[in-house]
Write a protein that holds these residues in place. Structure first.
Motif, PDB file in Angstrom:
ATOM      1  N   LYS A  18       0.831  -1.212   0.000  1.00 39.87           N
ATOM      2  CA  LYS A  18       0.000   0.000   0.000  1.00 39.87           C
ATOM      3  C   LYS A  18       0.865   1.261   0.000  1.00 39.87           C
ATOM      4  CE  LYS A  18      -3.877   2.159   2.304  1.00 39.87           C
ATOM      5  NZ  LYS A  18      -4.914   2.039   3.335  1.00 39.87           N
TER       6      LYS A  18
ATOM      7  N   CYS B 181       2.102   1.734  -3.531  1.00 37.86           N
ATOM      8  CA  CYS B 181       0.973   2.170  -4.359  1.00 37.86           C
ATOM      9  C   CYS B 181       0.681   3.652  -4.118  1.00 37.86           C
ATOM     10  CB  CYS B 181      -0.270   1.333  -4.071  1.00 37.86           C
ATOM     11  SG  CYS B 181      -0.189  -0.357  -4.679  1.00 37.86           S
ATOM     12  N   THR B 182       0.703   4.060  -2.867  1.00 38.63           N
ATOM     13  CA  THR B 182       0.457   5.466  -2.532  1.00 38.63           C
ATOM     14  C   THR B 182       1.548   6.356  -3.101  1.00 38.63           C
ATOM     15  OG1 THR B 182      -0.717   4.854  -0.509  1.00 38.63           O
ATOM     16  CG2 THR B 182       0.157   7.096  -0.623  1.00 38.63           C
TER      17      THR B 182
ATOM     18  N   SER C 121       0.965   6.605  -6.764  1.00 39.31           N
ATOM     19  CA  SER C 121      -0.234   7.402  -6.966  1.00 39.31           C
ATOM     20  C   SER C 121       0.050   8.898  -6.838  1.00 39.31           C
ATOM     21  CB  SER C 121      -1.299   6.985  -5.946  1.00 39.31           C
ATOM     22  OG  SER C 121      -2.451   7.779  -6.056  1.00 39.31           O
ATOM     23  N   LEU C 122       0.763   9.261  -5.781  1.00 40.60           N
ATOM     24  CA  LEU C 122       1.101  10.670  -5.566  1.00 40.60           C
ATOM     25  C   LEU C 122       2.041  11.205  -6.640  1.00 40.60           C
ATOM     26  CD1 LEU C 122       1.574  10.638  -1.686  1.00 40.60           C
ATOM     27  CD2 LEU C 122      -0.303  11.694  -2.976  1.00 40.60           C
TER      28      LEU C 122
ATOM     29  N   ILE D 216      -2.472   9.880  -9.934  1.00 39.48           N
ATOM     30  CA  ILE D 216      -3.519   8.929 -10.307  1.00 39.48           C
ATOM     31  C   ILE D 216      -4.068   8.300  -9.040  1.00 39.48           C
ATOM     32  CG2 ILE D 216      -3.995   6.749 -11.485  1.00 39.48           C
ATOM     33  CD1 ILE D 216      -1.733   7.426 -13.413  1.00 39.48           C
ATOM     34  N   LYS D 217      -5.404   8.226  -8.932  1.00 37.91           N
ATOM     35  CA  LYS D 217      -6.020   7.597  -7.763  1.00 37.91           C
ATOM     36  C   LYS D 217      -6.112   6.094  -7.950  1.00 37.91           C
ATOM     37  CE  LYS D 217      -8.854  11.547  -6.537  1.00 37.91           C
ATOM     38  NZ  LYS D 217     -10.203  12.036  -6.303  1.00 37.91           N
ATOM     39  N   ASN D 218      -6.203   5.396  -6.847  1.00 35.43           N
ATOM     40  CA  ASN D 218      -6.465   3.952  -6.815  1.00 35.43           C
ATOM     41  C   ASN D 218      -5.444   3.103  -7.562  1.00 35.43           C
ATOM     42  OD1 ASN D 218      -8.821   4.432  -5.310  1.00 35.43           O
ATOM     43  ND2 ASN D 218      -9.952   4.855  -7.184  1.00 35.43           N
TER      44      ASN D 218
END
Length: 92
Positions: free
Chosen positions: A20, A23-24, A27-28, A32-34
């Motif tokens: 996670k 992924c975060t 994403s940041l 991009i979300k999710n």
């Protein structure tokens, strides 16, 4: 004693870095979300070469590891990135 998990045709240790977190971070960096572990960085998330360098730099700073060009060329998915960070942490 750590249990071993089978991934494809190789045996690996369970990851100590939460997926996670990676992924975060992706994403940041990409805005991009999710973002999920199985997402392909280039094909699905549209990562460009500069984006990949930015992601690598963020990972290197956060986890105090070094990813060279060969490492980056081997990374296809976010899971691959997390696994590579894990390998580098074990080797340093």
């Amino acid at each position: 004693m750590n249990k071993l998990t089978r991934h494809a045709s190789r045996i690996t240790k369970p990851m100590t870095i939460p997926l996670k977190e990676i992924c975060t971070l992706v994403s940041l960096t990409l805005g991009i979300k999710n973002v999920q572990g199985g997402d392909k960085l280039i094909e699905e998330l549209g990562t460009q070469s500069l984006d990949l360098v930015r992601i690598a730099t963020a990972v290197e700073r956060k986890y105090d590891v070094f990813l060279d060009e060969t490492d980056l060329a081997e990374i296809v998915t976010v899971n691959d990135l997390a696994q590579k960070v894990e390998e580098r942490m074990d080797n340093e």
